[in-house]
Design an enzyme around this catalytic site. Sequence first.
Site: not given
Length: 245
Positions: A154, A158
Site C-alpha cells: 500500500y 502511495k
Amino acid sequence: MRDGTPRVALVTGGTGGIGEAVVHALVDDGFAVAVHYAGNKTKADTLVETITAAGGRAVAVGGDVADEHAMAAAFDAVESAFGGIDVVVNTAGIMVLGPIADYDLDQFDRIVRTNLRGTFVVSQLAARHVRDGGAIINFSTSVTRTQLPKYGPYVATKAAVEGLTLILARELRGRDVTVNTVAPGPTATPLFFDSNTEQTVAALTNATPLERLGRPEDIASTVAQLAGPARWTNGQTVFVNGGLA
C-alpha cells in the site's frame, strides 16, 4: 464562483468515507460537484439527490479509475453537465495489507492498478481538462513516514503517488493550477476498519497527541482549503494526521 457560476469539482471515490466528506465540504463551499463511483451507483445517486434537494448542483459519474476510456468519458460527462472542471480530487483507492514476504502478487497487481495507475490516469486527464486557476488533489497516506509493518505494498503505491503529484505541479507551470497530495493519518472510515485488527485500531487511536482517530471531515476540511483559498500551497504533500509521529 467563475463569472457568476459555481466552480466545478470532480471527486473520485465520492461514495467512500473520505470521498463523501469531501463532496459535502465542496458543496458547502458553493461548488457544483460530480460524485464519481466505481461500483456503488445507488449510493452515488442517493448522494446526488440529497445535494440537489438541498439546492446544490451535483451529478453522478461512474468508471474504473484505472480505465482511461471510462475516465475520459467521466470527465466529458462532467464538462457536459457543468461546462468545465476546476478541481479534481482523487480519493479513490484500495488497501490490502500483508507482509511483503508473503504478499500475493495478484493482490499486488490489483492495488497497483487502482492506487497508482488509477491516480496516473486521473492526474493525466485532470492536467488536460482542469481550467486555469484550478486545483488537482491526490491522496497518499501518513504511513509513508510511520512505516508500519504489513503496509508495504500500500505504501509503495502511495509513495509513488506523492512523487507523481509533485512532478505534475512543476509540469503545469504557467497554468495557475495547484497540484498537491493529502496524506491522511488513521481515519475512521470503513476502509480503515475493514483493513485493520481491533488491536491495531486501538493502538493507532492512541498514537496521536489528540488521542483519537481522524474523522473524514478532518481530511475534507484540508481538501477544501487546497481546492479554494490555499493558492500558495503547491507541489506539496500535506500530512493530516493529528500529529502522528
